[in-house]
Design a protein around this motif. Structure first.
Motif, PDB file in Angstrom:
ATOM      1  N   ARG A 179       2.800   1.617  -3.494  1.00 29.55           N
ATOM      2  CA  ARG A 179       1.596   1.927  -4.609  1.00 29.55           C
ATOM      3  C   ARG A 179       1.396   3.527  -4.427  1.00 29.55           C
ATOM      4  O   ARG A 179       1.172   4.354  -5.294  1.00 29.55           O
ATOM      5  CB  ARG A 179       0.502   1.248  -4.624  1.00 29.55           C
ATOM      6  N   ALA A 226       0.846  -1.235  -0.061  1.00 30.66           N
ATOM      7  CA  ALA A 226       0.040   0.182   0.075  1.00 30.66           C
ATOM      8  C   ALA A 226       0.770   1.295   0.025  1.00 30.66           C
ATOM      9  O   ALA A 226       0.521   2.306  -0.649  1.00 30.66           O
ATOM     10  CB  ALA A 226      -0.986   0.099   1.271  1.00 30.66           C
ATOM     11  N   ALA A 228      -6.825   3.120  -2.130  1.00 31.94           N
ATOM     12  CA  ALA A 228      -6.095   1.840  -1.424  1.00 31.94           C
ATOM     13  C   ALA A 228      -7.212   1.388  -0.457  1.00 31.94           C
ATOM     14  O   ALA A 228      -6.984   0.271   0.354  1.00 31.94           O
ATOM     15  CB  ALA A 228      -5.255   2.533  -0.434  1.00 31.94           C
ATOM     16  N   HIS A 281      -6.283   1.042   5.810  1.00 29.80           N
ATOM     17  CA  HIS A 281      -5.251   0.443   4.632  1.00 29.80           C
ATOM     18  C   HIS A 281      -4.339   1.380   4.229  1.00 29.80           C
ATOM     19  O   HIS A 281      -3.201   0.908   4.015  1.00 29.80           O
ATOM     20  CB  HIS A 281      -5.951   0.242   3.495  1.00 29.80           C
ATOM     21  N   LEU A 282      -4.458   2.792   4.473  1.00 31.45           N
ATOM     22  CA  LEU A 282      -3.522   3.715   4.250  1.00 31.45           C
ATOM     23  C   LEU A 282      -3.764   5.027   5.064  1.00 31.45           C
ATOM     24  O   LEU A 282      -4.921   5.523   4.973  1.00 31.45           O
ATOM     25  CB  LEU A 282      -3.293   3.673   2.512  1.00 31.45           C
TER      26      LEU A 282
END
Length: 353
Positions: A60, A57, A121, A133-134
């Motif tokens: 990206r 994550a 994300a 998640h982020l």
């Protein structure tokens, strides 16, 4: 501390070499953006994730940000594994990092881009400090100081969070926090060199002391309470008399000095900031007595124990100006929401452990 996977680490190393060469190139041949009169800001972004493939994550997010036409360069710190602070219990550990970004985007446009990357994300915002998640936090944007409903810069909690400052110091240690006028490296090192002492400014009311006692019990912090004989009814020194005011200050200094002699590895709270007495003096003393008290205060200032953080209930201009002059990190509370304040102080204590 954790480094990125091999494929990402190799890419980051290439990027760092490329950025070094690019910096030299740009000195000889300025960026087209600069030649067109487009301002490029230096920005610091805090990064974290504790759901799913955390490393992927973050990687990206780095790629998506780098691909944006408004981002001219980006550096990435190593990854650090940290425990969650605040929020629901039983969360997984975070993977934290920092991005150093040069961009032509405005603060608001950069924030919007970060939020879009978070959404892609899988970020959802249902509960404060929940697992995610982020998480991408815009910490610094040059030396800008912005206070808007959706955007506060500098980030209000970055000054005392090790999981923010450590990766940030790795890649942007010389950036300056605009309100404390301390570098990121200085802020990070203070967490190691100073005692874990939080001063709570102007906390003499029964309601605020009750809140702090609850937080101290919850977190295991040691609470330094001003004896009732020093301040029976008021937050101010007990007398406009100079000798009494100096005695009041000296007794508080002695109370805080207990921290330096203690062998206990814990966080300490006091229901006052030593600067409170200086701010309160004009409310109860004559102009001449105030001047004499200020002289006495400054004589003692050099040896006063320095808090790693000052928590402020009433963020008046005089208090904030005094903190800025002292270059002290501060956390402003909400004067009407006791539950919010309890969460904030507890999370600050946990962040210092």
């Amino acid at each position: 501390m954790e480094v990125p996977p091999e494929f990402l680490l190799s890419q980051l190393r290439k990027d760092r070499v490329g950025l070094t060469l690019a910096a030299a190139w740009n000195r000889m041949f300025p960026s087209p953006l600069l030649s067109l009169g487009v301002a490029v800001a230096n920005c610091l972004i805090g990064v974290g994730a504790n759901l799913g493939d955390r490393s992927e994550a973050i990687g990206r997010a780095c790629e998506r940000l780098r691909e944006h036409k408004g981002v001219t360069s980006l550096r990435v710190s190593q990854y650090y594994t940290t425990k969650p602070i605040g929020g629901p219990e039983d969360q997984a550990e975070f993977l934290n990092a920092a991005f150093y970004v040069e961009t032509s985007l405005s603060p608001q446009a950069l924030l919007q881009q970060l939020q879009q990357i978070e959404q892609v994300a899988g970020r959802q915002r249902a509960e404060r400090w929940e697992a995610r998640h982020l998480d991408l936090d815009l910490l610094l944007y040059d030396d800008a100081v912005i206070e808007q409903e959706q955007l506060v810069i500098p980030h209000p909690r970055m000054v005392f969070r090790r999981f923010v400052l450590e990766p940030a110091a790795e890649i942007a240690g010389e950036m300056t926090h605009p309100t404390t006028q301390r570098t990121i490296t200085d802020l990070w090192q203070r967490l190691d060199t100073l005692a874990s002492y939080i001063a709570i400014s102007d906390a003499a009311s029964a309601e605020r002391q009750s809140l702090l006692r609850d937080v101290a019990t919850q977190t295991g912090a040691q609470f330094l309470l001003t004896p009732a004989s020093l301040n029976p009814k008021s937050r101010d020194p007990p007398s406009p008399d100079l000798a009494s005011a100096i005695e009041f200050l000296d007794q508080r200094i002695q109370l805080v000095e207990r921290i330096g002699t203690s062998q206990e590895d814990r966080v300490w709270l006091s229901d006052f900031w030593l600067g409170d007495a200086l701010l309160a003096a004009p409310r109860s003393m004559s102009i001449k007595t105030v001047a004499d008290f200020e002289d006495a205060w400054r004589e003692r200032e050099v040896d006063m124990p320095e808090p790693v953080l000052v928590v402020v209930f009433d963020a008046t201009k005089s208090v904030l100006d005094a903190l800025q002059r002292a270059r002290l990190p501060a956390l402003k509370l909400n004067s009407v929401d006791s539950d919010w304040n309890r969460q904030e102080v507890a999370a600050a204590i946990e962040a210092l452990k």
